[in-house]
Design a protein around this motif. Structure first.
Motif, PDB file in Angstrom:
ATOM      1  N   ASN A 113      -0.664   6.232  -5.909  1.00 55.21           N
ATOM      2  CA  ASN A 113      -0.617   7.216  -5.436  1.00 55.21           C
ATOM      3  C   ASN A 113      -0.305   8.169  -7.409  1.00 55.21           C
ATOM      4  OD1 ASN A 113       1.627   9.805  -4.414  1.00 55.21           O
ATOM      5  ND2 ASN A 113       2.584   9.006  -6.100  1.00 55.21           N
ATOM      6  N   PHE A 132      -4.970   9.522  -2.632  1.00 53.79           N
ATOM      7  CA  PHE A 132      -3.788   9.866  -2.002  1.00 53.79           C
ATOM      8  C   PHE A 132      -3.967   9.776  -0.414  1.00 53.79           C
ATOM      9  CE2 PHE A 132      -2.733  13.319  -5.137  1.00 53.79           C
ATOM     10  CZ  PHE A 132      -2.587  12.590  -5.493  1.00 53.79           C
ATOM     11  N   ALA A 135      -3.104   5.755  -0.510  1.00 50.37           N
ATOM     12  CA  ALA A 135      -1.908   5.669  -0.485  1.00 50.37           C
ATOM     13  C   ALA A 135      -0.681   5.667   0.491  1.00 50.37           C
ATOM     14  CB  ALA A 135      -1.429   6.026  -2.578  1.00 50.37           C
ATOM     15  N   ASP A 149       9.109   7.750  -0.731  1.00 49.87           N
ATOM     16  CA  ASP A 149       7.167   7.507  -1.297  1.00 49.87           C
ATOM     17  C   ASP A 149       6.862   8.302  -0.170  1.00 49.87           C
ATOM     18  OD1 ASP A 149       9.448   5.730  -3.378  1.00 49.87           O
ATOM     19  OD2 ASP A 149       8.335   4.368  -3.250  1.00 49.87           O
ATOM     20  N   THR A 153       3.836  10.674  -1.465  1.00 54.97           N
ATOM     21  CA  THR A 153       2.242  11.552  -1.463  1.00 54.97           C
ATOM     22  C   THR A 153       2.048  12.371  -0.421  1.00 54.97           C
ATOM     23  OG1 THR A 153       2.533   8.679  -1.820  1.00 54.97           O
ATOM     24  CG2 THR A 153       0.551   9.701  -0.743  1.00 54.97           C
ATOM     25  N   ASN A 156       2.151  15.290  -2.416  1.00 58.62           N
ATOM     26  CA  ASN A 156       0.941  15.284  -3.838  1.00 58.62           C
ATOM     27  C   ASN A 156      -0.259  16.276  -2.762  1.00 58.62           C
ATOM     28  OD1 ASN A 156       2.771  14.816  -6.160  1.00 58.62           O
ATOM     29  ND2 ASN A 156       2.224  11.645  -5.664  1.00 58.62           N
TER      30      ASN A 156
END
Length: 891
Positions: A113, A132, A135, A149, A153, A156
């Motif tokens: 990430n 990403f 991840a 989490d 991601t 993002n």
């Protein structure tokens, strides 16, 4: 020291202690670059020592875990000081170690990430998205589908897709992140607000402003609850909501949100923070859109100061903001300041991009338009030329912006009298638009209007009218018959018909223009004012002086209301009001208007500007009407001197010389008059060519001057030349041809050539009767002349017939108390006297004397003295006749 002693266990212990101390020191304030490098070196010391232990250890896994942890932290640190490659190297080594350790865990997802974030910060969105995705897969496996989490991601990935303009994918990622966050976080968590805010950004990019507003409002509500009313994130939400309200033209709401955002930013940030400038800029735009230009200027000026301090003087954002200030000044018609700021914007862009960049070309175009407004025509043309050259290099010949630039350049060329160059500019602009657009596009109609103006300026009136009609047809089809563009086409058509002396047609188009403009823009618009001005001029030309005065006053009233009482365009209409007063025999009122117009022009242009002095010609006309010929001559000579000094011997100088000749003739200074008319004639022949109506008119006036001087030979020469030209240029059946025939006949009569005199007068009578009708005053004048010729030929019956017909017309048209009627009565009396009918002769002469006196002629006038002498003679003859009669009583 411990490393040199190969005591790596103690070395590691001391290095870790040093690292902890540096970490603790860094927690109290933000690290600068040098402090960050020292922290990285501390990690490297620990890292190197761990590598030695790893070689000697029987249980490598804990050491590998520790190595991976330090590499991960070093990656973060390198990222923070923009050491991109070193950051990636640390993250990559960290991942390699974790792969050696076996199955992937949550920390692997963390590093992946972070790697994606590092790529995204450098705008390497494809690389970021690939990492990403990896991840996300790791985190879902190691943490489960519903974990914060995983949401991070996804968030993002949404950012990355948004930056790549993949708005559909971005929304999917954000919505999925939001779904997870709402399950694992409290409903008012700041992280939820951030994702809501970002979805709002996506909605804006896709044009869904209502949906964007809802997301921004939800984000704002969460931020206020979780972070407090005066948190920076609250300010950012308010800023974005302000932009939405601005897009929706709810400008008061926009201003309120920008103001609140600005208040928070000023509390939380230093006064020169760039985010403050961004909100000031948006606030300035909103103020300008609601017409509060002063507030807008203050906001843009504040933003510009911050941008300069933070970004430097030569930055694109500084250029854009500088130009925005220029546009505000342009809107306010403060062209001096507009020129200043557009010039600065151009300088910045040229410094950043070089002189050949296309945005520099556009900056030249903006600057050129302002240079045109302030009268810097040569500078404007230079800017337009530069803009055109650069755009052609980038866009080729067929670029619509080039067409716009050429159109403006053509306007300037017309303004400075370069009609042929203007024609080329307009023609090329029209070609481009026809190539790029539909054949009936509005822009093509507008180009055709410009082409029509070029033809008009070149005196190609037929082509001008055809072009205006084509433009009018396109504009009517695309915009409707009541559009302002159609009204403008009607105004131009009126102008063209005026130039062709088709006054009635011109009036029809001007009235149509005014009707359209009033229905579309209301009774008070600049177009109504301009068309009313032209309509007033047309009425003046056909002798409808009351109508001309009324419509010109209406034009002035509209201009004063819309532009202010000192606007220069008002001066021209006021001049025409003065000219109407001259025609209505009110020279003093005319002088008042002319002086008012001159004062307006002097305030705008300066006392010695040629346009101010041009009004001296009109002032001279008022003096002429008051018989103040010396004052008139002084005005004309002042203007003549200034005109010649600025423009040399041009057509206008010839016009003034012609006027001077007329005034000198009125002053009976015939030698000077002949000289002035001859100078005017020579100039016209050089400038306009031999075959021109102004040449004919000047030849005619020169002939009159020679005739007044007593030089009938030269008078006949120039009358014949004027007649020839008028018949060639106007055709045989024109009133000016008839006027020349009358004058030539008069000279033949003086030379006792009665047959040629009668031949000319008969042709003149035919022309005037056909055009004006049998009862027109001009027909009466020709009949009078024919009566004189028949009297010379001793054909008294035909002479009497002509005089009586002339008398009837003259009494009907100008009344009993006129010089024309008096002359006719006098000549009829003479005919009776030639027949020895002195009773009737005396009756006509007495009537003539009364008409002369009623017309304002005193006893010293030549015509009056002759008539009084004839009366005395007739009374004496009748008295003698009475005495000679036999005594009635004796009979």
């Amino acid at each position: 020291a411990y490393v040199r002693m190969n005591d790596h266990r103690m070395a590691l212990k001391v290095f870790k202690r040093a690292l902890d101390m540096r970490i603790n020191l860094g927690q109290s304030s933000k690290l600068d670059e040098s402090e960050t490098l020292l922290l990285i070196h501390a990690h490297e010391d620990v890292l190197d020592t761990l590598k030695h232990q790893l070689k000697e250890s029987d249980d490598p896994e804990p050491i590998r875990e520790e190595l991976a942890g330090h590499l991960q932290k070093m990656g973060y640190l390198y990222d923070s000081i923009d050491e991109y490659q070193k950051c990636l190297e640390c993250f990559d080594k960290c991942l390699q170690i974790r792969k050696l350790m076996g199955e992937e865990d949550s920390k692997t997802g963390q590093v992946l990430n972070a790697t994606g974030i590092a790529h995204a910060k450098r705008k390497k969105y494809a690389a970021a998205m690939a990492v990403f995705k990896e991840a996300l897969e790791v985190r879902k496996i190691t943490l489960g589908e519903i974990h914060i989490d995983v949401a991070e991601t996804l968030h993002n990935m949404g950012n990355c897709a948004a930056k790549s303009c993949d708005y559909g994918d971005a929304r999917v990622y954000y919505e999925e992140a939001l779904r997870i966050k709402k399950k694992v976080l409290s409903e008012n968590h700041p992280s939820i607000a951030q994702t809501l805010h970002n979805v709002g950004n996506i909605m804006v990019e896709q044009g869904f402003t209502d949906e964007a507003m809802k997301y921004y409002q939800d984000a704002l509500a969460v931020r206020k609850l979780s972070l407090g009313e005066d948190h920076l994130d609250v300010a950012f939400s308010l800023h974005c909501l302000g932009k939405i309200y601005k897009i929706k033209h709810q400008l008061k709401e926009a201003i309120a949100h920008f103001d609140e955002s600005l208040h928070i930013k000023r509390l939380k940030l230093n006064k020169g923070h760039i985010s403050i400038a961004e909100t000031l800029e948006q606030l300035g735009i909103a103020y300008v859109e609601i017409g509060e230009d002063e507030e807008g200027t203050l906001c843009f000026s504040g933003a510009l100061r911050i941008y300069k301090s933070q970004l430097g003087s030569y930055h694109l954002t500084v250029a854009v903001t500088t130009e925005a200030l220029g546009s505000i000044y342009e809107k306010r018609k403060d062209y001096d300041h507009a020129l200043e700021f557009y010039g600065k914007g151009l300088k910045i862009r040229s410094k950043i991009f070089g002189s050949e960049d296309i945005t520099v070309a556009d900056a030249h175009y903006r600057l050129g338009k302002i240079q045109r407004e302030v009268g810097s025509t040569h500078e404007a043309l230079s800017s337009f030329q530069q803009a055109t050259r650069v755009r052609k290099r980038h866009m080729g010949r067929n670029d619509l912006m080039i067409a716009d630039i050429l159109t403006d350049a053509g306007d300037v060329q017309l303004q400075i009298g370069q009609e042929q160059v203007a024609h080329k500019c307009f023609a090329e602009a029209l070609r481009i638009r026809r190539f790029m657009l539909n054949s009936t596009d509005v822009a093509i109609g507008e180009s055709l209007l410009r082409m029509g103006r070029a033809y008009h300026a070149e005196r190609e009136y037929d082509q001008a009218i055809d072009t205006y009609e084509e433009a009018k047809s396109i504009l009517e089809e695309k915009l409707g018959a009541k559009d302002a563009g159609v009204a403008k086409a009607c105004q131009y058509l009126g102008d063209a018909h005026m130039s062709r002396q088709e006054i009635e047609k011109a009036i029809e188009f001007y009235e149509h223009c005014i009707s359209i403009s009033k229905s579309s823009d209301g009774n008070e618009s600049i177009l109504v004012a301009d068309a009313s001005h032209q309509l007033g001029v047309a009425y003046l030309d056909i002798g409808k002086y009351s109508e001309a005065e009324d419509i010109l006053r209406e034009s002035v009233d509209i201009k004063v209301k819309l532009l202010g009482e000192d606007h220069i365009s008002i001066a021209e209409t006021v001049v025409y009001l003065g000219r109407v007063c001259l025609k209505m025999n009110s020279p003093d009122e005319a002088l008042m208007y002319f002086e008012q117009a001159r004062l307006i022009k002097q305030q705008s242009l300066g006392d010695d500007h040629i346009d101010c002095l041009e009004i001296l010609c009109d002032i001279a006309s008022a003096h002429d009407l008051n018989k103040e010929h010396r004052d008139s001559l002084g005005c004309l000579n002042d203007y003549l001197q200034k005109r010649r000094s600025e423009f040399g011997d041009d057509e206008k100088v010839a016009d003034i010389l012609h006027r001077v000749g007329g005034v000198e003739q009125a002053m009976k200074d015939y030698d000077a008059s002949v000289k002035s008319f001859a100078s005017a004639l020579a100039l016209y022949q050089v400038i306009l060519g031999e075959e021109n109506l102004k040449v004919a008119k000047t030849q005619y006036c020169l002939a009159l001057a020679y005739e007044a001087k007593g030089d009938d030979k030269e008078a006949m020469k120039y009358h014949k030349e004027a007649f020839r030209l008028r018949r060639t240029l106007l055709g045989s059946d024109h009133l000016e041809v008839a006027t020349s025939l009358d004058k030539i006949a008069g000279l033949y009569l003086k030379d006792e050539n009665t047959d040629k005199a009668l031949q000319g007068l008969k042709e003149s009578l035919r022309i005037r009767t056909a055009i004006l009708g049998s009862d027109d005053i001009e027909v009466g004048g020709t009949l009078f002349g024919m009566g004189v010729v028949f009297e010379k030929k001793d054909d008294l019956d035909k002479a009497m017939e002509c005089y009586m017909a002339s008398l009837l017309i003259r009494k009907t048209k100008v009344g009993d108390s006129s010089v024309e009627v008096a002359q006719t009565l006098h000549n009829i009396g003479t005919l009776y006297a030639k027949r020895n009918d002195y009773g009737r002769a005396l009756q006509r002469w007495k009537s003539a004397l009364t008409a002369y006196q009623d017309a304002g002629l005193d006893d010293e006038q030549h015509l009056v003295a002759i008539t009084m002498g004839n009366i005395t003679m007739a009374e004496g003859i009748l008295k003698d006749q009475e005495k000679s009669k036999p005594d009635a009583k004796k009979d």
